[in-house]
Write an enzyme that holds these catalytic residues in place. Structure first.
Site, PDB file in Angstrom:
ATOM      1  N   PRO A   2       0.551  -1.274   0.251  1.00  0.00           N
ATOM      2  CA  PRO A   2      -0.144   0.372  -0.632  1.00  0.00           C
ATOM      3  C   PRO A   2       0.540   1.154  -0.175  1.00  0.00           C
ATOM      4  O   PRO A   2       1.564   1.762   0.929  1.00  0.00           O
ATOM      5  CB  PRO A   2      -0.943  -0.050   1.625  1.00  0.00           C
ATOM      6  CG  PRO A   2       0.436  -0.982   2.262  1.00  0.00           C
ATOM      7  CD  PRO A   2       1.671  -1.902   1.607  1.00  0.00           C
ATOM      8  N   GLU A   3       0.665   2.556  -0.463  1.00  0.00           N
ATOM      9  CA  GLU A   3       1.093   3.402  -1.212  1.00  0.00           C
ATOM     10  C   GLU A   3      -0.098   4.450  -0.211  1.00  0.00           C
ATOM     11  O   GLU A   3      -1.391   3.930   0.358  1.00  0.00           O
ATOM     12  CB  GLU A   3       1.256   3.684  -2.593  1.00  0.00           C
ATOM     13  CG  GLU A   3       2.592   3.018  -2.477  1.00  0.00           C
ATOM     14  CD  GLU A   3       2.996   2.786  -4.332  1.00  0.00           C
ATOM     15  OE1 GLU A   3       3.158   4.859  -4.416  1.00  0.00           O
ATOM     16  OE2 GLU A   3       3.834   2.695  -5.120  1.00  0.00           O
TER      17      GLU A   3
END
Length: 281
Positions: A2-3
């Site tokens: 995840p960013e």
DNA sequence: AACAAGACCTGCATGC
DNA sequence: TGCATGCAGGTCTTGT
């Protein structure tokens, strides 16, 4: 996984399930992820009411009323899903933390690679927590503009690609969105960070904000692990211009792939960078 | 001080 | 089929 956009998608999905709800049961099913899980985590969260769920960079901040803040990072492969408690499936081998609410929901923190973490912080000193203290500005906030970015890139000889991955420069970008933002700004990932000034910096700030905003609106990018909290896939991966698109046509060049080779891949500080060598200078 | 490389983990796609 | 290899959305630590 995840960013920033994926973490924000998770935050938005968890909020109705958790905020204002009492945690009737919390379980930690192993002693550590990337960091040790505090031995008093279960005791300090059980019975508390969740007062808020915020995000700082790629961290989720789960705030208890009259209690601690749980600081959660999803690492590369973490996900958080919500489901009904009644008739739930048995937790799998990578389901490390369970949060059950008095309203009958279960939130599961799953992380096969265990690069994620959960720890506790005190609300009064949250900003000074070692994991948060050195983070750069939030890219979607007023605090982030070209002037701020240029100042933070000043003196850096490393590539702009490497600099943007540094969470102390700007918080929340990762390997996908750095490639995408540099493409949109027309900036070569090889350029020295400090050379990105003036109109280039303005274009980069605009590109970062746009790509992150569009990705959040799409529910993030689902490559392997990312799911929204209801299990649905994000769909921003269909909007990638360069990421994981080696040999495919560049959406900005409109050129013949057979002749130009299309999107290229290279490795910078150990990580893949995707770019168009004609449109990015 | 800044930077690149290595380390931490599991799972999956690929190729022999 | 089995096995080896390489790669993956992150970031902390190590060594130059």
């Amino acid at each position: 996984m995840p960013e920033l956009p994926e973490v924000e998608t998770v935050r938005l999905g968890l909020t109705p399930a958790l905020v204002g709800e009492r945690l009737s049961r919390v379980a930690a099913r192993r002693p550590a992820l990337r960091l040790p899980i505090p031995v008093d985590l279960v005791q300090r969260l059980t019975g508390k009411v969740v007062g808020g769920l915020d995000r700082r960079a790629k961290y989720l901040l789960l705030r208890m009323i009259d209690g601690p803040v749980a600081l959660i990072h999803l690492g590369m492969s973490g996900s958080m899903t919500v489901g009904p408690l009644a008739g739930h499936a048995e937790p799998g081998p990578h389901d490390h933390i369970l949060f059950e609410t008095a309203a009958g929901l279960r939130v599961t923190f799953r992380d096969p690679r265990r690069f994620g973490l959960i720890t506790l912080a005190e609300p009064e000193t949250l900003d000074d927590h070692p994991l948060l203290a050195k983070l750069g500005p939030e890219p979607l906030s007023e605090a982030f503009d070209a002037e701020v970015l240029v100042r933070r890139l000043n003196g850096r000889q490393a590539s702009i690609k490497a600099a943007l991955l540094d969470q102390g420069v700007v918080a929340g970008l990762g390997n996908i969105y750095v490639s995408e933002a540099l493409f949109r700004a027309g900036i070569s990932p090889l350029r020295p960070a400090a050379s990105v000034t003036g109109a280039w910096a303005e274009a980069l700030v605009t590109a970062i904000r746009a790509v992150l905003g569009e990705a959040i609106a799409a529910g993030g990018s689902s490559l392997r692990d990312h799911r929204q909290t209801d299990g649905a896939l994000g769909y921003f991966q269909h909007s990638f211009a360069v990421y994981d698109r080696v040999g495919l046509p560049c959406p900005g060049c409109d050129c013949d792939v057979a002749r130009t080779g299309g999107i290229e891949r290279m490795v910078q500080s150990g990580r893949s960078t995707f770019f168009c060598g004609r449109r990015q200078r």
